[in-house]
Design an enzyme around this catalytic site. Structure first.
Site, PDB file in Angstrom:
ATOM      1  N   HIS A 227       0.676  -1.208  -0.061  1.00  0.00           N
ATOM      2  CA  HIS A 227       0.044   0.173  -0.085  1.00  0.00           C
ATOM      3  C   HIS A 227       0.882   1.273   0.139  1.00  0.00           C
ATOM      4  O   HIS A 227       1.748   1.281  -1.045  1.00  0.00           O
ATOM      5  CB  HIS A 227      -1.027  -0.193   1.087  1.00  0.00           C
ATOM      6  CG  HIS A 227      -1.979   0.995   1.238  1.00  0.00           C
ATOM      7  ND1 HIS A 227      -2.351   1.672   0.382  1.00  0.00           N
ATOM      8  CD2 HIS A 227      -2.854   1.261   2.302  1.00  0.00           C
ATOM      9  CE1 HIS A 227      -3.378   2.546   0.485  1.00  0.00           C
ATOM     10  NE2 HIS A 227      -3.750   2.098   1.820  1.00  0.00           N
ATOM     11  N   HIS A 266      -2.399  -2.295  -9.776  1.00  0.00           N
ATOM     12  CA  HIS A 266      -3.456  -1.799  -8.813  1.00  0.00           C
ATOM     13  C   HIS A 266      -4.664  -2.564  -8.820  1.00  0.00           C
ATOM     14  O   HIS A 266      -5.175  -3.294  -9.738  1.00  0.00           O
ATOM     15  CB  HIS A 266      -3.937  -0.378  -9.158  1.00  0.00           C
ATOM     16  CG  HIS A 266      -4.570   0.493  -8.195  1.00  0.00           C
ATOM     17  ND1 HIS A 266      -5.858   0.391  -8.105  1.00  0.00           N
ATOM     18  CD2 HIS A 266      -4.041   1.084  -7.305  1.00  0.00           C
ATOM     19  CE1 HIS A 266      -6.102   1.232  -6.894  1.00  0.00           C
ATOM     20  NE2 HIS A 266      -5.055   1.926  -6.389  1.00  0.00           N
ATOM     21  N   ASP A 320       2.169   5.550  -6.302  1.00  0.00           N
ATOM     22  CA  ASP A 320       3.615   5.409  -5.557  1.00  0.00           C
ATOM     23  C   ASP A 320       4.556   5.684  -6.546  1.00  0.00           C
ATOM     24  O   ASP A 320       5.779   5.525  -6.036  1.00  0.00           O
ATOM     25  CB  ASP A 320       3.660   4.306  -4.704  1.00  0.00           C
ATOM     26  CG  ASP A 320       2.534   4.556  -3.647  1.00  0.00           C
ATOM     27  OD1 ASP A 320       2.486   5.357  -3.157  1.00  0.00           O
ATOM     28  OD2 ASP A 320       2.004   3.370  -3.248  1.00  0.00           O
TER      29      ASP A 320
HETATM   30  C1  SDX Z   1      -1.473   2.009  -3.302  1.00  0.00           C
HETATM   31  O1  SDX Z   1      -6.156   0.587  -3.212  1.00  0.00           O
HETATM   32  C2  SDX Z   1      -5.780   1.504  -3.415  1.00  0.00           C
HETATM   33  O2  SDX Z   1      -6.666   2.228  -3.861  1.00  0.00           O
HETATM   34  C3  SDX Z   1      -4.522   1.860  -3.032  1.00  0.00           C
HETATM   35  C4  SDX Z   1      -3.789   3.340  -3.570  1.00  0.00           C
HETATM   36  C5  SDX Z   1      -4.512   4.448  -2.578  1.00  0.00           C
HETATM   37  O3  SDX Z   1      -4.249   5.865  -3.105  1.00  0.00           O
HETATM   38  O4  SDX Z   1      -4.995   4.145  -1.512  1.00  0.00           O
HETATM   39  O5  SDX Z   1      -3.978   3.587  -4.634  1.00  0.00           O
HETATM   40  C6  SDX Z   1      -2.470   3.279  -3.104  1.00  0.00           C
HETATM   41  O6  SDX Z   1      -1.557   1.188  -2.332  1.00  0.00           O
HETATM   42  C7  SDX Z   1      -1.067   1.682  -4.679  1.00  0.00           C
HETATM   43  C8  SDX Z   1      -0.436   0.379  -4.712  1.00  0.00           C
HETATM   44  C9  SDX Z   1       1.053   0.281  -4.034  1.00  0.00           C
HETATM   45  N1  SDX Z   1       1.579  -0.811  -4.136  1.00  0.00           N
HETATM   46  C10 SDX Z   1       2.451  -1.349  -5.212  1.00  0.00           C
HETATM   47  O7  SDX Z   1       2.962  -0.616  -5.645  1.00  0.00           O
HETATM   48  C11 SDX Z   1       2.919  -2.841  -4.820  1.00  0.00           C
HETATM   49  C12 SDX Z   1       3.136  -3.322  -5.971  1.00  0.00           C
HETATM   50  N2  SDX Z   1       1.937  -3.718  -6.536  1.00  0.00           N
HETATM   51  C13 SDX Z   1       1.055  -4.786  -6.158  1.00  0.00           C
HETATM   52  O8  SDX Z   1       1.616  -5.694  -5.337  1.00  0.00           O
HETATM   53  C14 SDX Z   1      -0.284  -5.168  -6.668  1.00  0.00           C
HETATM   54  O9  SDX Z   1      -0.451  -4.689  -7.844  1.00  0.00           O
HETATM   55  C15 SDX Z   1      -1.307  -4.415  -5.420  1.00  0.00           C
HETATM   56  C16 SDX Z   1      -1.005  -5.083  -4.157  1.00  0.00           C
HETATM   57  C17 SDX Z   1      -1.216  -3.063  -5.706  1.00  0.00           C
HETATM   58  C18 SDX Z   1      -2.729  -4.903  -6.124  1.00  0.00           C
HETATM   59  O10 SDX Z   1      -2.720  -6.345  -5.779  1.00  0.00           O
HETATM   60  P1  SDX Z   1      -3.941  -7.523  -6.344  1.00  0.00           P
HETATM   61  O11 SDX Z   1      -4.987  -6.609  -7.114  1.00  0.00           O
HETATM   62  O12 SDX Z   1      -4.209  -8.335  -5.255  1.00  0.00           O
HETATM   63  O13 SDX Z   1      -3.228  -8.135  -7.532  1.00  0.00           O
HETATM   64  P2  SDX Z   1      -2.397  -9.539  -7.447  1.00  0.00           P
HETATM   65  O14 SDX Z   1      -1.047  -9.140  -6.540  1.00  0.00           O
HETATM   66  O15 SDX Z   1      -3.052 -10.639  -7.237  1.00  0.00           O
HETATM   67  O16 SDX Z   1      -1.727  -9.431  -8.948  1.00  0.00           O
HETATM   68  C19 SDX Z   1      -2.538  -9.957 -10.086  1.00  0.00           C
HETATM   69  C20 SDX Z   1      -1.438 -10.194 -11.068  1.00  0.00           C
HETATM   70  C21 SDX Z   1      -0.568 -11.239 -10.728  1.00  0.00           C
HETATM   71  O17 SDX Z   1      -0.027 -12.055 -11.810  1.00  0.00           O
HETATM   72  P3  SDX Z   1      -0.519 -13.692 -11.906  1.00  0.00           P
HETATM   73  O18 SDX Z   1      -0.363 -14.349 -10.767  1.00  0.00           O
HETATM   74  O19 SDX Z   1      -1.947 -13.706 -12.038  1.00  0.00           O
HETATM   75  O20 SDX Z   1       0.001 -14.114 -13.002  1.00  0.00           O
HETATM   76  O21 SDX Z   1      -0.828  -9.265 -11.613  1.00  0.00           O
HETATM   77  C22 SDX Z   1       0.733  -9.327 -11.217  1.00  0.00           C
HETATM   78  C23 SDX Z   1       0.680 -10.598 -10.067  1.00  0.00           C
HETATM   79  O22 SDX Z   1       1.901 -11.253  -9.937  1.00  0.00           O
HETATM   80  N3  SDX Z   1       1.397  -8.134 -10.543  1.00  0.00           N
HETATM   81  C24 SDX Z   1       2.345  -7.527 -10.510  1.00  0.00           C
HETATM   82  C25 SDX Z   1       2.322  -6.462  -9.913  1.00  0.00           C
HETATM   83  N4  SDX Z   1       1.257  -6.298  -9.503  1.00  0.00           N
HETATM   84  C26 SDX Z   1       0.520  -7.145  -9.960  1.00  0.00           C
HETATM   85  N5  SDX Z   1       3.496  -7.968 -11.264  1.00  0.00           N
HETATM   86  C27 SDX Z   1       4.725  -7.452 -11.040  1.00  0.00           C
HETATM   87  N6  SDX Z   1       4.717  -6.182 -10.478  1.00  0.00           N
HETATM   88  C28 SDX Z   1       3.660  -5.845  -9.834  1.00  0.00           C
HETATM   89  N7  SDX Z   1       3.541  -4.561  -9.322  1.00  0.00           N
END
Ligand code: SDX
Length: 385
Positions: A227, A266, A320
């Site tokens: 997050h 996201h 971010d």
């Molecule tokens: C914020 O919710 C909000 O609104 C949050 C926010 C706010 O203003 O409050 O916008 C602020 O928290 C932004 C997010 C910051 N986090 C990151 O940047 C961390 C990296 N991102 C992630 O770990 C991820 O994308 C999340 C946590 C943001 C979302 O997670 P989900 O919806 O549970 O998605 P997931 O982890 O299940 O991923 C789905 C797929 C996966 O691949 P498969 O297993 O289906 O093959 O997408 C891939 C993931 O591996 N994936 C990524 C990735 N994010 C998702 N692969 C590589 N790098 C990434 N960053």
């Protein structure tokens, strides 16, 4: 085995896609890449408004008239000061803990001293919320000073919300562009649907706990790298890649290993995060002005590699990715990036917690039980294998 009731409701890991509340505050359109506060597009607010006005809008549902605006700003200015024991606690913790942990503890401490937090009605919750909005920049700026071994800079009554935050944090007044940039970043972070920290704030207040406890829960949730904690790690990745020429190899290998690239992806946006678009433009301007173009060019190349490899899966930069670079370019160190997120988000936390508690229903979901149902025979401890 699931019971009959459990199977009537769909199970969603991480509550993905589940609607758990109704709101009139803000709307995240994940398909079109739009973010709306009370009907206003964020790009309109960033261009024409300021953080104080946006905060009022989130709390009250409409833009203030001249008198309402001046009363609101005066109340914020009156409430922004900290007491000596609060500065003392910041001094003590500032040297030894991460700023997000210090922030969580200081907010909790200020709440613990306030007798109004014992059994607050909604009117008291509103007062506590306003106090939190007013004090948050002062607290985070003081944490920044203490963490860097610097003397505190006390609030300036004549400065705006974001400029005073800048001044107290860095010990100098911002230039016009720096002031606009920081105010923009705070507006862009002010609210974002049922994100994890906002949900934590709402969940806590739904027990009729107090606004300080609610904000403490929210700060705890924001701290995590999935997050708010991603902004600090995103900059560190950009610095590790170093130059654009390294991006293809380093990021490519991380994608192959299925590492999560911080600042990308996201839960709601499957297109480019509209906040990242605006922050990217500012990041380019400020890194050019500060002769740190290599940082921006490297980030831009990382973005290019990510979109070419994972764009088809809906993975794009989120808020971010460019925010950290922006804060860094104006003189903030990385471990204060997530507390800066909290300074912006405090208005959204308070607005959403108040909206929820005004028509309250305690949050209490269920878990799908997949353990044994028994009944098993109990074996006394000295008879077990
Ligand atoms: C914020 O919710 C909000 O609104 C949050 C926010 C706010 O203003 O409050 O916008 C602020 O928290 C932004 C997010 C910051 N986090 C990151 O940047 C961390 C990296 N991102 C992630 O770990 C991820 O994308 C999340 C946590 C943001 C979302 O997670 P989900 O919806 O549970 O998605 P997931 O982890 O299940 O991923 C789905 C797929 C996966 O691949 P498969 O297993 O289906 O093959 O997408 C891939 C993931 O591996 N994936 C990524 C990735 N994010 C998702 N692969 C590589 N790098 C990434 N960053």
């Amino acid at each position: 085995m699931a019971d009959a009731q459990q199977t009537t409701v769909q199970f969603a890991r991480g509550l993905e896609g589940v609607i758990a509340a109704e709101t009139r505050i803000g709307f995240v359109d994940g398909n079109l890449g739009r973010l709306v506060y009370r009907g206003f597009d964020i790009s309109t607010l960033v261009e024409q408004s300021n953080y104080e006005e946006v905060s009022y809008l989130l709390l009250n549902g409409k833009l203030p008239n001249k008198e309402e605006y001046s009363n609101y700003v005066s109340r914020l200015k009156k409430l922004k000061y900290l007491e000596k024991d609060e500065y003392d606690l910041i001094s003590k913790l500032g040297k030894v803990s991460h700023p997000m942990s210090t922030l969580r503890t200081v907010v909790s401490y200020i709440g613990a001293k306030d007798p109004r937090t014992v059994e607050p009605d909604v009117a008291v919750q509103e007062d506590l919320g306003l106090e939190l909005i007013a004090k948050m920049p002062t607290i985070v700026a003081a944490i920044n000073r203490a963490h860097n071994g610097l003397d505190f800079v006390k609030p300036d009554p004549d400065l705006s919300y974001s400029s005073d935050f800048f001044y107290q944090s860095l010990g100098r007044k911002p230039s016009t562009i720096e002031a606009k940039m920081l105010d923009t970043a705070l507006i862009l972070h002010a609210d974002h649907g049922m994100n994890a920290s906002t949900f934590a704030a709402m969940l806590t207040i739904s027990t009729l706990s107090d606004m300080y406890s609610s904000a403490t829960s929210a700060i705890s949730a924001l701290k995590g790298p999935l997050h708010g904690g991603a902004n600090e790690r995103a900059l560190s990745l950009i610095q590790k890649v170093g130059v654009p020429e390294n991006a293809e190899k380093i990021i490519g290998e991380m994608i192959d290993r299925k590492d999560k690239i911080m600042g990308f992806g996201h839960r709601v946006y499957k297109v480019y995060d509209p906040r990242a678009k605006i922050l990217k433009q500012f990041a380019e301007r400020v890194t050019t002005a500060n002769k740190q173009q290599v940082l921006f060019k490297t980030a831009n190349k990382i973005e290019e590699v990510m979109i070419s490899r994972l764009g088809s899966k809906g993975i794009f930069p989120n808020v971010d990715f460019y925010s950290g670079m922006l804060y860094y370019s104006i003189g903030f160190n990385p471990d204060i990036f997530t507390p800066i997120f909290a300074v912006g988000r405090i208005s959204g936390w308070v607005a959403r917690a108040l909206e929820y508690v005004r028509d309250n229903k305690i949050f209490r979901p269920k878990a799908l039980y997949s353990g044994e149902t028994g009944p098993k025979k109990y074996v006394p401890v000295n008879e077990r294998d």
